[in-house]
Design a protein around this motif. Structure first.
Motif, PDB file in Angstrom:
ATOM      1  N   CYS A   1      -9.495   4.750  -8.937  1.00 45.75           N
ATOM      2  CA  CYS A   1      -8.105   4.912  -9.391  1.00 45.75           C
ATOM      3  C   CYS A   1      -7.140   4.827  -8.204  1.00 45.75           C
ATOM      4  N   PRO A   2      -7.016   3.654  -7.596  1.00 46.26           N
ATOM      5  CA  PRO A   2      -6.163   3.543  -6.403  1.00 46.26           C
ATOM      6  C   PRO A   2      -4.677   3.670  -6.693  1.00 46.26           C
ATOM      7  N   ASN A   3      -4.316   3.678  -7.979  1.00 48.51           N
ATOM      8  CA  ASN A   3      -2.900   3.761  -8.350  1.00 48.51           C
ATOM      9  C   ASN A   3      -2.379   5.192  -8.430  1.00 48.51           C
ATOM     10  N   VAL A   4      -3.269   6.177  -8.377  1.00 46.49           N
ATOM     11  CA  VAL A   4      -2.857   7.574  -8.525  1.00 46.49           C
ATOM     12  C   VAL A   4      -2.218   8.074  -7.229  1.00 46.49           C
ATOM     13  N   HIS A   5      -1.065   8.724  -7.332  1.00 44.48           N
ATOM     14  CA  HIS A   5      -0.368   9.269  -6.165  1.00 44.48           C
ATOM     15  C   HIS A   5      -0.907  10.668  -5.857  1.00 44.48           C
ATOM     16  N   PHE A   6      -1.673  10.775  -4.791  1.00 41.64           N
ATOM     17  CA  PHE A   6      -2.178  12.069  -4.346  1.00 41.64           C
ATOM     18  C   PHE A   6      -1.395  12.616  -3.145  1.00 41.64           C
ATOM     19  N   LEU A   7      -0.818  11.735  -2.328  1.00 43.15           N
ATOM     20  CA  LEU A   7      -0.433  12.126  -0.975  1.00 43.15           C
ATOM     21  C   LEU A   7       1.056  12.174  -0.687  1.00 43.15           C
ATOM     22  N   GLY A   8       1.870  11.459  -1.453  1.00 38.38           N
ATOM     23  CA  GLY A   8       3.296  11.389  -1.156  1.00 38.38           C
ATOM     24  C   GLY A   8       3.994  12.734  -1.295  1.00 38.38           C
ATOM     25  N   GLU A   9       5.209  12.789  -0.833  1.00 40.98           N
ATOM     26  CA  GLU A   9       5.995  14.016  -0.871  1.00 40.98           C
ATOM     27  C   GLU A   9       5.999  14.607  -2.281  1.00 40.98           C
ATOM     28  N   GLY A  10       5.587  15.898  -2.385  1.00 42.84           N
ATOM     29  CA  GLY A  10       5.584  16.586  -3.665  1.00 42.84           C
ATOM     30  C   GLY A  10       4.370  16.326  -4.530  1.00 42.84           C
TER      31      GLY A  10
ATOM     32  N   GLY B   1      -2.791   8.471   4.842  1.00 39.57           N
ATOM     33  CA  GLY B   1      -2.878   9.924   4.855  1.00 39.57           C
ATOM     34  C   GLY B   1      -1.570  10.521   4.390  1.00 39.57           C
ATOM     35  N   ASN B   2      -1.504  11.860   4.377  1.00 39.18           N
ATOM     36  CA  ASN B   2      -0.225  12.512   4.132  1.00 39.18           C
ATOM     37  C   ASN B   2       0.370  12.970   5.466  1.00 39.18           C
ATOM     38  N   LYS B   3       1.510  13.640   5.426  1.00 34.52           N
ATOM     39  CA  LYS B   3       2.190  14.023   6.665  1.00 34.52           C
ATOM     40  C   LYS B   3       1.352  14.967   7.524  1.00 34.52           C
ATOM     41  N   GLU B   4       0.446  15.688   6.874  1.00 37.37           N
ATOM     42  CA  GLU B   4      -0.397  16.635   7.605  1.00 37.37           C
ATOM     43  C   GLU B   4      -1.438  15.929   8.479  1.00 37.37           C
ATOM     44  N   THR B   5      -1.642  14.626   8.276  1.00 39.01           N
ATOM     45  CA  THR B   5      -2.744  13.922   8.946  1.00 39.01           C
ATOM     46  C   THR B   5      -2.271  12.828   9.904  1.00 39.01           C
ATOM     47  N   GLU B   6      -0.990  12.852  10.282  1.00 38.32           N
ATOM     48  CA  GLU B   6      -0.471  11.751  11.112  1.00 38.32           C
ATOM     49  C   GLU B   6      -1.251  11.601  12.417  1.00 38.32           C
ATOM     50  N   ALA B   7      -1.583  12.715  13.078  1.00 40.30           N
ATOM     51  CA  ALA B   7      -2.347  12.642  14.331  1.00 40.30           C
ATOM     52  C   ALA B   7      -3.755  12.129  14.074  1.00 40.30           C
ATOM     53  N   LEU B   8      -4.337  12.506  12.932  1.00 44.31           N
ATOM     54  CA  LEU B   8      -5.679  12.031  12.591  1.00 44.31           C
ATOM     55  C   LEU B   8      -5.682  10.531  12.333  1.00 44.31           C
ATOM     56  N   ILE B   9      -4.643  10.044  11.680  1.00 48.41           N
ATOM     57  CA  ILE B   9      -4.554   8.602  11.408  1.00 48.41           C
ATOM     58  C   ILE B   9      -4.514   7.821  12.721  1.00 48.41           C
TER      59      ILE B   9
ATOM     60  N   ILE C   1       0.833  -1.206   0.000  1.00 50.51           N
ATOM     61  CA  ILE C   1       0.000   0.000   0.000  1.00 50.51           C
ATOM     62  C   ILE C   1       0.867   1.255   0.000  1.00 50.51           C
ATOM     63  N   ARG C   2       1.943   1.235   0.762  1.00 50.95           N
ATOM     64  CA  ARG C   2       2.851   2.392   0.770  1.00 50.95           C
ATOM     65  C   ARG C   2       3.476   2.614  -0.606  1.00 50.95           C
ATOM     66  N   GLU C   3       3.841   1.525  -1.259  1.00 49.87           N
ATOM     67  CA  GLU C   3       4.427   1.643  -2.592  1.00 49.87           C
ATOM     68  C   GLU C   3       3.401   2.132  -3.597  1.00 49.87           C
ATOM     69  N   ILE C   4       2.180   1.605  -3.507  1.00 47.45           N
ATOM     70  CA  ILE C   4       1.118   1.965  -4.448  1.00 47.45           C
ATOM     71  C   ILE C   4       0.696   3.421  -4.273  1.00 47.45           C
ATOM     72  N   THR C   5       0.583   3.886  -3.018  1.00 46.47           N
ATOM     73  CA  THR C   5       0.052   5.223  -2.753  1.00 46.47           C
ATOM     74  C   THR C   5       1.126   6.302  -2.681  1.00 46.47           C
ATOM     75  N   GLY C   6       2.366   5.898  -2.407  1.00 47.87           N
ATOM     76  CA  GLY C   6       3.420   6.882  -2.208  1.00 47.87           C
ATOM     77  C   GLY C   6       3.349   7.544  -0.849  1.00 47.87           C
ATOM     78  N   SER C   7       2.446   7.090   0.006  1.00 48.39           N
ATOM     79  CA  SER C   7       2.298   7.647   1.353  1.00 48.39           C
ATOM     80  C   SER C   7       3.044   6.782   2.352  1.00 48.39           C
ATOM     81  N   HIS C   8       3.637   7.431   3.361  1.00 47.33           N
ATOM     82  CA  HIS C   8       4.388   6.669   4.357  1.00 47.33           C
ATOM     83  C   HIS C   8       3.854   6.883   5.765  1.00 47.33           C
ATOM     84  N   THR C   9       2.588   7.310   5.877  1.00 47.62           N
ATOM     85  CA  THR C   9       1.946   7.342   7.188  1.00 47.62           C
ATOM     86  C   THR C   9       1.548   5.914   7.547  1.00 47.62           C
ATOM     87  N   LYS C  10       0.972   5.746   8.738  1.00 47.91           N
ATOM     88  CA  LYS C  10       0.450   4.441   9.116  1.00 47.91           C
ATOM     89  C   LYS C  10      -0.608   4.003   8.106  1.00 47.91           C
ATOM     90  N   VAL C  11      -0.616   2.715   7.817  1.00 48.37           N
ATOM     91  CA  VAL C  11      -1.642   2.129   6.944  1.00 48.37           C
ATOM     92  C   VAL C  11      -2.691   1.465   7.823  1.00 48.37           C
TER      93      VAL C  11
END
Length: 624
Positions: free
Chosen positions: A409-418, A448-456, A264-274
């Motif tokens: 479209c679960p393959n689209v990177h919305f959240l990763g850095e940049g 989530g992205n880095k802005e949502t770590e507490a929310l996750i 999931i981290r590879e697919i989404t580009g996000s590195h928050t908790k899954v």
């Protein structure tokens, strides 16, 4: 005698059951009548029982049970039927859950809305996930807890002192008979790693049944097919066995979890908790309750607004409104996103209004939208979500959280850095019965992205509170399927684009809702499209009636001529074949009538006979 007859029959059914009963995650609309969904399967199953008929062909002809998985499926229905008959109950009074805590919440929710007291009795201990303080503070549930040594300790005299519902929670090794007492309203029995059963006891409590079933449909799932099969084997054999499809193999579970998280981290580009839940709606419920929890702590006293498209997937719509109905300071605001209404401008206007009210805005939206397959201008969306807004008193307004359903479209990177939504609070989630599992299980996930770590962290808390984490088998299926997901998405899109181009050439009068080549180049490669067929008639009513009949004519032709591949079914992201449905009568079942879409929605898989699909579609065009 009766007990042996029931157990023997169920044993024979298990030996002869259709494989769809264990493998299918979405209901077949060709054998589904929604108004009879909660009755028809068991009515006809009972007739087979009375004739001692357990032939595979007879079982295969049974109509769809409930709507598969969430509200119930064939194996959970047979399980509830068996337990009910062993206890001289109506099968409606026995309701299975994958979760061990949500059955309790279902009763608490009903009693909250009717202002009725609840007492929860338990022996030894409550479920590990049960947190009384959060349930009372965040969910608003009202109840008292009482530990007892045995059920007999709770006497009629005790019951007479309590004005309200009494729930008794226990853990059992054996599946079957329950020692029912008239002074207990609801029995909730846990079965180790399988899930739980809720028994509605007494005629005075039958009004709870449909509302409990609705909680199961929207906030969790029924006991999974694999676990229902294990429970049925326990019922038939009347003892614990080691033949469960889901057993406590912790090493394998840990390995599968790690594999799923890494994929999931590879697919989404996000590195928050899954977070991985038992279904997409289980995931969405944890998201909603986690965000409400955060707002109660960090934005005390402020109204909470969930901004939701009224024509999006019916489960999303219904769940959001159910949450708002049960929590005082939560409200749903309609977000118009399709057709003449553009998502970004709609969000902008609504956020301005909510800012002036000094409320907390949470936006739930699908990209692409369903069923119109539209993608907003993402740069404009970012600007609107990032805009500084002021309250009516000139103070800084609460920034929105964007909750993105990217199932299509679960393959689209919305959240990763940049990436486009990396700098605004965004949480993305995906329904697992689609591309993540290829239709093999319902488990969904969120990041989530880095802005949502507490929310996750808050979302994780509520996922576990509701005992809605994915099951062991679901993790195993996702571990097997996720590594190939992006390749399957690419292959399915290629087939879909070719079929869409063919339809456009063959029936140019039809309006096709699909992504443009430019959007596809940006990575939006769904394999679903909607088809607004040409119509005729002298009045609007005549034109609408003609189009609706044409929709069914097309679907019936496809599923008849290509029966081995075409299904009249609510599905997407499956491994093979094509799936045809009308959103207004399937995924939008609980949507307001004026917001429903009476069009054909088609999803195409990576593997199918595309030339045959073209040939049959051409036959349809010739017929009109």
């Amino acid at each position: 005698m009766k007990e042996n007859k029931i157990k023997n029959y169920i044993g024979n059914v298990l030996k002869n059951m259709p494989m769809d009963w264990i493998n299918l995650t979405t209901h077949r609309l060709d054998i589904y009548e929604e108004q009879l969904a909660k009755k028809q399967f068991l009515t006809e199953f009972e007739a087979l029982f009375n004739n001692n008929n357990f032939d595979n062909k007879a079982l295969s002809k049974l109509p769809t049970a409930y709507d598969y998985i969430r509200l119930g499926h064939p194996l959970s229905s047979v399980l509830e039927w068996g337990i009910a008959h062993l206890n001289n109950l109506n099968p409606d009074n026995v309701i299975s859950f994958s979760s061990k805590t949500i059955p309790v919440f279902a009763v608490l929710r009903k009693n909250l809305l009717t202002n009725k007291n609840t007492q929860i009795l338990y022996k030894e201990s409550l479920p590990l996930a049960f947190d009384a303080e959060i349930l009372q503070r965040v969910y608003g549930y009202k109840f008292t807890l009482k530990k007892i040594d045995c059920i007999e300790d709770f006497t009629e005299a005790d019951n007479n002192k309590f004005d309200g519902s009494v729930i008794y929670i226990s853990e059992n090794d054996q599946v079957g008979k329950v020692n029912l007492h008239s002074n207990i309203d609801f029995y909730i029995n846990h079965y180790k790693d399988l899930g739980s059963f809720l028994i509605v006891n007494g005629n005075q409590n039958e009004s709870y049944i449909s509302e409990i079933q609705h909680v199961r449909r929207r906030e969790t799932i029924a006991m999974t097919p694999a676990n229902s099969l294990s429970a049925l084997n326990l019922l038939v054999e009347n003892n614990l066995n080691e033949n469960r499809l889901e057993n406590n193999n912790h090493e394998a579970l840990d390995a599968n979890k790690n594999s799923v998280i890494n994929s999931i981290r590879e697919i989404t580009g996000s590195h928050t908790k899954v977070q991985v839940a038992s279904s997409g709606l289980s995931m969405q419920y944890a998201i909603m309750m986690g965000l409400i929890h955060d707002a109660l702590e960090n934005h005390k006293g402020k109204e909470i607004k969930f901004i939701v498209p009224p024509n999006c997937y019916g489960g999303t719509n219904d769940q959001a409104r159910r949450v708002a109905a049960s929590i005082d300071n939560v409200e749903v605001v309609d977000l118009l996103v399709d057709g003449e209404n553009e998502m970004v401008s709609s969000i902008d206007q609504i956020l301005d209004k909510i800012a002036r009210q000094d409320a907390v805005p949470y936006i739930i939206a699908e990209i692409p939208t369903n069923p119109r397959v539209e993608v907003p201008n993402l740069e404009n969306l970012l600007a609107v979500l990032s805009a500084d807004r002021k309250t009516s008193e000139g103070k800084k307004a609460v920034a929105p959280v964007f909750i993105l359903d990217q199932t299509f479209c679960p393959n689209v990177h919305f959240l990763g850095e940049g990436e486009i939504l990396s700098t605004v609070k965004t949480i993305a989630y995906v329904s697992g019965s689609k591309f993540p599992s290829g239709g093999r299980c319902t488990a969904g996930y969120c990041v989530g992205n880095k802005e949502t770590e507490a929310l996750i962290d808050k979302i994780e808390l509520h996922l576990h509170l509701c005992d809605n984490e994915a099951t062991e088998l679901q993790y195993k299926i996702l571990a097997n399927q996720l590594p190939s997901m992006n390749q399957r998405i690419a292959a399915a899109y290629k087939n879909t684009r070719e079929f869409v181009n063919y339809i456009h050439k063959t029936l140019p009068e039809a309006k096709i809702n699909f992504v443009s080549d430019a959007l596809a180049a940006r990575g939006f490669t769904p394999s679903v499209f909607s088809l607004d067929l040409p119509t005729k008639g002298s009045t609007a009513d005549e034109r609408e009636a003609y189009k609706r009949s044409l929709n069914l004519k097309l679907i019936n032709l496809m599923i008849t001529e290509i029966a081995h591949e075409c299904k009249f079914c609510v599905s997407y992201g499956q491994l093979k074949g094509s799936y045809w449905t009308i959103p207004a009568t399937s995924t939008q079942g609980t949507t307001k009538e004026g917001d429903k879409d009476y069009i054909v929605r088609v999803s195409i898989s990576p593997t199918l006979d595309l030339e045959l699909h073209k040939k049959v579609f051409a036959k349809f065009v010739e017929s009109i």
